[in-house]
Enzyme design. Structure first.
Site, PDB file in Angstrom:
ATOM      1  N   GLU A  42      26.760  16.767  76.177  1.00 52.17           N
ATOM      2  CA  GLU A  42      28.137  16.325  75.894  1.00 52.17           C
ATOM      3  C   GLU A  42      28.677  15.187  76.758  1.00 52.17           C
ATOM      4  OE1 GLU A  42      30.912  19.543  75.586  1.00 52.17           O
ATOM      5  OE2 GLU A  42      29.925  20.360  73.829  1.00 52.17           O
ATOM      6  N   GLU A  67      25.115  24.465  70.068  1.00 55.08           N
ATOM      7  CA  GLU A  67      26.154  25.416  70.484  1.00 55.08           C
ATOM      8  C   GLU A  67      27.103  25.625  69.320  1.00 55.08           C
ATOM      9  OE1 GLU A  67      28.318  24.507  74.095  1.00 55.08           O
ATOM     10  OE2 GLU A  67      26.526  23.722  75.076  1.00 55.08           O
TER      11      GLU A  67
HETATM   12  C1  BG6 Z   1      30.711  23.282  75.383  1.00 53.40           C
HETATM   13  C2  BG6 Z   1      29.951  23.285  76.675  1.00 53.40           C
HETATM   14  O1  BG6 Z   1      31.451  22.137  75.288  1.00 53.40           O
HETATM   15  O2  BG6 Z   1      31.661  24.284  75.217  1.00 53.40           O
HETATM   16  C3  BG6 Z   1      29.711  24.681  77.264  1.00 53.40           C
HETATM   17  O3  BG6 Z   1      28.727  22.632  76.507  1.00 53.40           O
HETATM   18  C4  BG6 Z   1      30.979  25.498  77.129  1.00 53.40           C
HETATM   19  O4  BG6 Z   1      29.304  24.541  78.594  1.00 53.40           O
HETATM   20  C5  BG6 Z   1      31.342  25.585  75.659  1.00 53.40           C
HETATM   21  O5  BG6 Z   1      30.885  26.760  77.707  1.00 53.40           O
HETATM   22  C6  BG6 Z   1      32.517  26.487  75.343  1.00 53.40           C
HETATM   23  O6  BG6 Z   1      33.617  26.151  76.118  1.00 53.40           O
HETATM   24  P1  BG6 Z   1      34.322  27.257  76.961  1.00 53.40           P
HETATM   25  O7  BG6 Z   1      35.327  26.602  77.771  1.00 53.40           O
HETATM   26  O8  BG6 Z   1      34.914  28.211  75.987  1.00 53.40           O
HETATM   27  O9  BG6 Z   1      33.274  27.899  77.804  1.00 53.40           O
END
Ligand code: BG6
Length: 482
Positions: free
Chosen positions: A181, A380
């Site tokens: 990212e 993700e």
């Molecule tokens: C992504 C990141 O943008 O979002 C992760 O790569 C992150 O590291 C994920 O955990 C979700 O965001 P959050 O703040 O809910 O953990």
């Protein structure tokens, strides 16, 4: 020429999950690890932002210090992923375990042994490792002594680190990811302390000098580092497949007024210049002109130009959580949305205000595939929720199952109907871990519940949630029984 008609997900489809070292390993001072930027990030909440302190302050919670203790429990956790039938797990290597200060000549052998053992454990459980080289884990010394990614020397240190890891894991790891990212850094986007800190260890509010130029430099140097790393990984291991992971938010116009449509296009497109640079063999001319227009100097050289022709990606990784609605002419921005813009009245929101939009995933897959023609892996996707353990001791997370079901149904349509080449789906946070944006444990994503709470209490025990068995069945049927 015969063309294969794809009507189903491939039998080798990489079902699995994604984790990041600083969000779960803990053991922040063990195994020769040095201090890294997220070790100075306090816990926060949906309403109280995390703070990034200069030193470790007594009486404050720093969630990366213990994480969920994956560092000591990875065998147990990987076994659970294996039980779910994972085909793949995306991990990140914490740079500060390998080069504690980032600038040493030789790597820390304990750090290397640790990741070798994690990878061996994955392979033993039939799980393909996908290794990310940079997921917000920058040795602090590279910030304080060198000024972080503003400085090209950091690119060289990064390449040394990448070379070390590829040599150490060669033959065991096929899929490499250069960065996670990096697209959240761009001088055209509204900047915040959070994004500049998690990507580069620098608080936007404290940047001295031309802030836009600094953002441009950080983004440019990381992009250059990625193409150089891609070339290096290919040289060390010609069998390897190299990707970069982007966190893209599809951005819609509020209505069909052409000016609003144009604004929405521009807002979404801004996040693509680094993908263009890594896939098209050149740093985009439109971006160089934009910098010139803003009076920004990034130090683009002939040698850099060459690097872009040599470091093209093999695949694109996409993180997808939500879509956005762009600001419109005469409108006012809604408070509290992570990427600005206004709320979408057609969508429900998670407890953390993230708009739930399964169709956005299909849109993003189509958009990206048609633009680059490269295979895509969803690296993700998931739902952060405040899970409660029921009176029977189990988390009944039907809302998570519903979220994943709807998203995967759109992913299948993208592959089966729209013919996008998507070769895997990695759910974010298959085991509860620390939230990157808020530093909370309360914001849980996992299939596996971890008994750890924001006040630091909990015995760290693991327990499958209902979604664990749902995902297990889904993988068993290769996505046929959603
Ligand atoms: C992504 C990141 O943008 O979002 C992760 O790569 C992150 O590291 C994920 O955990 C979700 O965001 P959050 O703040 O809910 O953990």
């Amino acid at each position: 020429m015969e063309v294969e008609n794809v009507t189903k997900l491939s039998k080798d489809f990489l079902w699995g999950g994604s984790i990041a070292a600083h969000q779960l390993e803990g053991a922040w001072q063990e195994g020769g690890k040095g201090p890294a930027i997220m070790d100075f990030a306090t816990s926060g909440s949906a309403t109280t932002p995390r703070e990034y302190t200069k030193t470790i302050e007594a009486g404050r919670q720093y969630p990366s210090h213990e994480g969920i203790d994956f560092y000591h429990r990875y065998k147990e956790d990987i076994k659970l992923f294996g039980e779910m039938g994972f085909k793949s797990l995306r991990i990140s290597i914490d740079w500060s375990r390998i080069y504690p200060n980032g600038d040493e000549d030789t790597p820390n052998s304990e750090g290397l042994a640790y990741y070798q053992s994690v990878v061996d454990e994955l392979l033993k459980n039939g799980i393909e490792p996908i290794v990310t080289m940079y997921h917000f884990e920058l040795p602090m010394n590279l910030v304080t002594k060198y000024g972080s990614w503003k400085n090209r020397q950091v690119v060289d240190f990064y390449l040394r680190f990448v070379g070390t890891m590829v040599n150490a894991l060669r033959g065991k790891v096929k899929y490499w990811v250069t960065f996670n990212e990096m697209n959240h850094i761009d001088p055209q986007t509204e900047a915040s302390d959070m994004f500049t800190y998690i990507l580069a260890g620098l608080k936007y509010s404290e940047l001295e000098g031309n802030k836009k130029e600094i953002l441009a430099l950080l983004g440019y140097n990381m992009t250059l580092a990625s193409v150089k790393a891609t070339k290096l990984i290919h040289e060390i291991d010609p069998e390897s497949k190299v990707g970069c992971v982007f966190g893209i938010t599809p951005t819609y116009p509020i209505n069909c007024d052409p000016i609003n449509v144009l604004n929405a296009f521009k807002e979404m497109d801004r996040d693509f210049y680094q993908i263009d640079a890594m896939c098209n063999g050149e740093f985009p001319a439109y971006k160089l002109r934009e910098y010139a227009d803003m009076g920004i100097e990034i130090g683009f050289t002939e040698e850099d130009k060459q690097a872009f022709t040599e470091g093209k990606l093999d695949f694109i990784g996409m993180n997808y959580y939500m879509s956005a609605v762009a600001m419109y002419e005469g409108g006012e921005e809604d408070e509290g949305s992570l990427f600005g813009g206004v709320q979408n009245p057609f969508l429900e929101k998670s407890k953390w205000g993230w708009g739930i939009d399964p169709i956005g995933l299909r849109y993003l897959l189509n958009y990206t595939y048609r633009r680059y023609g490269l295979p895509i892996i969803i690296c993700e996707n998931g739902l952060g929720a405040a899970d409660e353990v029921g009176s029977d001791g189990v988390v009944h997370d039907d809302y998570r199952i519903d979220f994943l079901q709807k998203h995967l149904s759109e992913l299948k349509k993208a592959v089966e109907e729209d013919k996008v080449d998507c070769f895997g789906y990695l759910m974010w946070g298959p085991i509860d871990l620390v939230s990157a944006t808020t530093g909370e444990m309360k914001k849980r994503y996992g299939f596996i519940y971890v008994d750890k709470h924001d006040d630091g209490t909990g015995d760290l025990s693991r327990k499958p949630k209902d979604s664990f068995y749902w995902y297990q069945h889904l993988i068993e049927t290769n996505g046929e029984e959603l």
